[in-house]
Enzyme design. Sequence first.
Site, short mmCIF file in Angstrom:
data_model
loop_
_atom_site.label_atom_id
_atom_site.label_comp_id
_atom_site.label_asym_id
_atom_site.label_seq_id
_atom_site.Cartn_x
_atom_site.Cartn_y
_atom_site.Cartn_z
N HIS A 1 52.67 72.93 28.82
CA HIS A 1 51.46 72.92 29.36
C HIS A 1 50.43 73.55 28.57
O HIS A 1 49.18 73.27 28.72
CB HIS A 1 51.44 74.00 30.78
CG HIS A 1 52.01 73.52 31.85
ND1 HIS A 1 51.34 72.70 32.73
CD2 HIS A 1 53.12 73.51 32.32
CE1 HIS A 1 52.21 72.35 33.74
NE2 HIS A 1 53.49 72.69 33.77
N ASP B 1 51.29 70.03 36.72
CA ASP B 1 52.41 70.10 37.90
C ASP B 1 51.76 69.74 39.02
O ASP B 1 50.27 70.29 39.53
CB ASP B 1 52.71 71.72 37.90
CG ASP B 1 53.56 72.31 37.04
OD1 ASP B 1 54.27 71.37 36.20
OD2 ASP B 1 53.88 73.51 36.81
N GLU C 1 62.24 69.35 37.08
CA GLU C 1 61.19 69.83 38.01
C GLU C 1 60.37 68.51 38.52
O GLU C 1 60.00 67.90 37.87
CB GLU C 1 60.35 70.75 37.32
CG GLU C 1 60.99 71.98 36.62
CD GLU C 1 60.01 72.67 35.98
OE1 GLU C 1 58.69 72.53 35.47
OE2 GLU C 1 60.20 73.94 35.32
N HIS D 1 56.76 68.42 37.75
CA HIS D 1 56.15 68.70 36.31
C HIS D 1 56.25 67.21 35.32
O HIS D 1 57.33 66.46 35.34
CB HIS D 1 57.20 69.54 35.69
CG HIS D 1 57.04 69.60 33.95
ND1 HIS D 1 56.71 71.13 33.61
CD2 HIS D 1 56.86 68.96 32.88
CE1 HIS D 1 56.41 70.98 32.34
NE2 HIS D 1 56.54 69.89 31.98
#
Length: 268
Positions: free
Chosen positions: A150, A157, A239, A242
Amino acid sequence: MTRLSLAARALTAVAALLATTAASATAQAKSEPEAPRDFVALNSVDPTIIQEIRYFTPHNFVGEPIDGYRQPLCLLTRPAAEALRTAQRKLLRQGRSLKVYDCYRPQRAVDHFVRWAKDLDDQRMKTEFYPDVDKTRLFADGYIAEKSGHSRGSTVDLTLVELPTKPTRPYRPGQPLTPCFAPEDERFPDTSVDMGTGYDCFDTLSHTLDPRVRGEQRANRLLLKSTLEDLGFVNLAEEWWHYTFKPEAHPDTYFDFPVSRRSLTGHN
């Protein structure tokens, strides 16, 4: 010395103190790193994408606002933001919208996560975000790391919501918590379609293609995945929320400017 002279000296001293304080604040503001020129605020590219920046709030696995989040704002490199705009146009025609939870994340925020993970006594949010994970395992199991993609500016996200969105009750620190993998009507409501878990759920059920996630939950994950992958995003398999836009504009740089419009003020 006259009373008038004493008053004048006092006023001069106060003025000097205020000037010094202002100068110090200005110098501190100027010393903050700024975003590269290819970073933008997502809402300037597409104001229809919903933003719920969790780390600006206490409703996250730490339980408090995270360092570096000065405003509830999604900052991204322009190519990633423009790709999200294209995805949003497609989804709006289906009666859905993207909702982002986190975008660019400064290194100081990642450092905050690391400090929290090492504090084994702080487990105030365990019931919701990591109910079945021992906090001593957060690093070994890959839930917390000292660097995050990130921080490079092309990772986001996000989830899907049905339109029109419905208002939900706000999170209040200290309220009873529910496991992030509980049935949808028991989890904390956040307007997302049912993805099988809540956001930032530290559990293998968060793996995008976990075979236990079926039916509508799996269909929702696959819709988000196919929509974004068609535009150059790559999903992190562990995830469902993500995604990283490829090729990354800054594949080897981890930035630390704050999440705020001020970080973009030097841009044209």
